[in-house]
Design a protein around this motif. Structure first.
Motif, short mmCIF file in Angstrom:
data_model
loop_
_atom_site.label_atom_id
_atom_site.label_comp_id
_atom_site.label_asym_id
_atom_site.label_seq_id
_atom_site.Cartn_x
_atom_site.Cartn_y
_atom_site.Cartn_z
N TRP A 153 -2.73 -7.09 -12.19
CA TRP A 153 -1.95 -5.90 -11.87
C TRP A 153 -2.70 -5.00 -10.88
CZ3 TRP A 153 2.93 -4.39 -12.60
CH2 TRP A 153 3.24 -3.03 -12.43
N LEU A 154 -4.02 -5.06 -10.94
CA LEU A 154 -4.85 -4.21 -10.08
C LEU A 154 -5.24 -4.91 -8.77
CD1 LEU A 154 -7.29 -2.87 -12.81
CD2 LEU A 154 -5.35 -1.65 -11.82
N THR A 155 -4.84 -6.17 -8.60
CA THR A 155 -5.31 -6.97 -7.48
C THR A 155 -4.14 -7.44 -6.63
OG1 THR A 155 -7.11 -7.74 -8.91
CG2 THR A 155 -6.76 -8.94 -6.85
N GLY A 156 -4.29 -7.32 -5.32
CA GLY A 156 -3.24 -7.76 -4.41
C GLY A 156 -2.86 -6.65 -3.45
N SER A 158 -0.05 -4.99 -3.22
CA SER A 158 0.77 -3.92 -3.80
C SER A 158 1.12 -4.31 -5.23
CB SER A 158 2.06 -3.72 -3.00
OG SER A 158 2.97 -4.79 -3.25
N PRO A 162 1.20 -9.06 -7.48
CA PRO A 162 -0.08 -9.21 -8.18
C PRO A 162 -0.76 -10.53 -7.80
CG PRO A 162 1.75 -9.64 -9.66
CD PRO A 162 2.36 -9.12 -8.40
N TYR A 163 -2.05 -10.47 -7.56
CA TYR A 163 -2.84 -11.64 -7.18
C TYR A 163 -3.91 -11.91 -8.24
CZ TYR A 163 -1.26 -11.69 -2.24
OH TYR A 163 -0.54 -11.77 -1.07
N ALA A 226 -2.18 -2.10 -7.79
CA ALA A 226 -2.89 -2.77 -6.71
C ALA A 226 -2.86 -1.92 -5.45
CB ALA A 226 -2.27 -4.13 -6.44
#
Length: 394
Positions: A153-156, A158, A162-163, A226
């Motif tokens: 949820w914090l990575t990517g 936007s 999510p990444y 993100a």
């Protein structure tokens, strides 16, 4: 091998990545690590590509987490395998396992039985979501834990995209947490004379790295999301385009920001950019203004100019560039070991250096040599001979 954990025996019943990474860390510090494998071998032996060797059957994935270990095959479902495992438990200081909750019990080795065999045994158990609680029995793999634990949820770019983190960060961090838990339990054993159970999980590893993202919600009531390649609280801090690619700039205080602004011809007194709070509020405008200025020069030019000003900045290196970088090699982050099939191989090295270790040399708290990851059951005879010798002394 010598090191801070010289004399400590680790029985590694784990497989895949989290547990093996933990046991490898202990081996890097000089522990004698015996890797117990299923007759089919650790499943990561089959994970690839790439595969290397004359028959292209050696997994580079397996090589990443199993140096400084001996391999012996045991079928823990057989009476013979369990009997040999009991002998090994009696002579070990640490047992590392990452079975699903209840599996070790069903194999005949609940915690009570392990401590009956060896009251001084430190037991590390790594699970997917914890050994208890409403979802304690769930199987866990890295990417699942990254999603369930909030890291995706914090990575990517936007919150809509999510990444996963590119490395198996849940596994690796769980292994690191497990290693320091083991060391703490060994230290406590010096006072109490008894071993204890250390538990961690992939979920715990993910929640444990939330840091300021966690308090943004638990204290501030804000759900962070993100933010792509830019910091969630500091501006400017992130990746910026210049004439021939991208560089990263981290101006984490007002002095650094003023240097960046003057270098790029931006008025540091502009009300939009006067404080970090202002800059963050107008971050998209700030990024646009900075990239307009950065477009006039290439990466080499800007990195040299920022270095001269003392502003933290850097390139974005590919993996091959990292391993050819003199700075990485100077820190002992690449080690060489002699593999029985591949010959000399370079492996990612341990992240610790001790105070009295010169640059480029093996850290003295770590082992004084490195043993390549073993072939399956490679060390059966050596382990059995070692075990018989230990038993003859007790």
């Amino acid at each position: 091998m010598q090191g801070s954990l010289n004399g400590i025996v680790v029985l590694d019943l784990s497989r895949a990545l989290a547990g093996p990474h933990c046991a490898q860390m202990l081996g890097d510090l000089g522990a004698h690590v015996i890797k117990v494998e299923h007759p089919d071998g650790d499943e990561s032996r089959g994970w690839g590509p790439p595969f290397v060797g004359p028959d292209h059957d050696i997994s580079t994935y397996f090589l990443a987490a199993n140096r400084n270990k001996q391999s012996i095959v045991l079928d823990l479902k057989s009476a013979e395998g369990r009997a040999l495992a009991e002998r090994l438990v009696r002579q070990s200081d640490v047992l590392v396992e990452n079975f699903r909750t209840g599996v070790l019990d069903r194999l005949g080795f609940p915690v009570e039985r392990l401590h009956e065999l060896n009251p001084r045994l430190v037991i590390l158990s790594i699970t997917g979501f914890g050994h208890d609680g409403p979802e304690g029995g769930r199987p866990g793999y890295d990417q699942i834990a990254q999603g369930e634990g909030g890291l995706m949820w914090l990575t990517g770019p936007s919150p809509d995209e999510p990444y996963r983190v590119g490395a198996s960060i849940a596994d690796l961090l769980a292994g690191i947490h497990g290693a320091y838990g083991v060391v703490a339990a060994l230290y406590e054993r010096e006072r109490t004379g008894r071993g204890k159970v250390v538990r961690t999980s992939l979920l715990a590893a993910m929640v444990g790295v939330h840091s300021y993202h966690g308090t943004a919600w638990t204290v501030g009531g804000v759900v962070p999301g993100a933010a792509g390649n830019h910091h969630a609280s500091i501006a400017p801090y992130g990746a910026f385009r210049c004439a021939d690619g991208m560089i990263q700039i981290a101006a984490a205080n007002e002095g650094q920001w003023r240097k960046v602004a003057e270098l790029l011809g931006i008025d540091p007194g502009d009300p939009r950019y006067a404080t970090n709070r202002d800059r963050f509020r107008h971050r998209e405008e700030l990024i646009s203004d900075m990239e307009k200025a950065l477009a006039s020069g290439g990466r080499g030019h800007w990195l040299a100019a920022l270095a001269e000003l003392g502003v933290p900045a850097g390139a974005i290196r590919s993996i091959d560039e990292v391993y050819s970088w003199d700075q990485v090699r100077s820190q002992g982050l690449i080690v060489t070991a002699d593999h029985p099939v591949l010959g000399p191989v370079e492996l990612p090295g341990p992240p610790l250096r001790f105070e009295d270790a010169p640059a480029g040399h093996t850290p003295t708290g770590a082992a004084t040599g490195y043993v390549a990851p073993p072939m399956l059951d490679q060390d059966r005879d050596a382990v059995l001979a070692w075990l018989a010798d230990r038993e003859s002394r007790t």
